[in-house]
Design an enzyme around this catalytic site. Sequence first.
Site, short mmCIF file in Angstrom:
data_model
loop_
_atom_site.label_atom_id
_atom_site.label_comp_id
_atom_site.label_asym_id
_atom_site.label_seq_id
_atom_site.Cartn_x
_atom_site.Cartn_y
_atom_site.Cartn_z
N GLU A 165 -8.45 32.66 128.21
CA GLU A 165 -9.24 32.34 129.40
C GLU A 165 -8.88 30.96 129.95
O GLU A 165 -8.85 30.76 131.17
CB GLU A 165 -10.74 32.44 129.08
N GLU A 212 -12.76 39.22 121.22
CA GLU A 212 -14.21 39.02 121.09
C GLU A 212 -14.94 40.28 120.68
O GLU A 212 -16.00 40.22 120.04
CB GLU A 212 -14.79 38.49 122.41
#
Length: 263
Positions: free
Chosen positions: A116, A136
């Site tokens: 990210e 995640e």
Amino acid sequence: MPTDFDTTTVEFDEETGVGHLTLNRPDAMNALSSQLREDIVAGLRALNDHNDDGVDMCVVVVEGAGGNFCAGADINEFSEGPPTTEVDRSHYRFIQEYPLPVIAKIRGYCLGGGLETAMSCDFRIADTDARFGLPEVNLGIIPGAGGVQLISRLANPSVAKEIAMTGKHLPAERGAELGVFNDVHAPDELDDAVDEFAETLASKPPLSIQAIKKSAMMATQTGLREGIEYDADTFKPLLATEDHQEGVRAFAEDDYEPEFQGK
């Protein structure tokens, strides 16, 4: 001279106009601790301060120490409770809205919050040994800083779902095929490739580069009509700049090398 923060180092090359910010937690594969997030913002601010001192800062390269870009969030901090939304997202937004182009130079792992962070940069250039992904899902959560949204825009929603739902570590070449990475090079060629690209950007008119960055961001946030109107409104004042005149002169005179000043 290098400037050290707790978990980052920043350097500026006056000759090329390129700044370097290094994530410096190699023993933790540069995992994103709260301190590292704060130091990324502080380091970028310090680099941009060169412009206030009358020195032209044009481009920033972000990389990781110790052979990895960033392995994601520092899971050890989760035992103290998950980070707040503001802290979790602040450095991503800061990079996205940074006035100068930012290049992520990627080696090793680029996972979760590290990916990210890289996708918040304007460009991502990796070596062939790099691995990227959004793991995640294996922790029972989702990417918290827009990872699915960003890959959906860079590639497409189906690809974003594949990457986020499987949590796999994917090779850099796959990232280039999907448009997540701009380019991939052999490990021993990465430094030269990034330097050449950064110096190319640094040689361009700064006001035009900044306007293009804002225009590209608008493309993901507004409709087509609004985006075109934004570009038209931005185009007009650039016609009155000294850099525009430099560019016109260089176009007309083959042996003239323009010197763009951001004016």
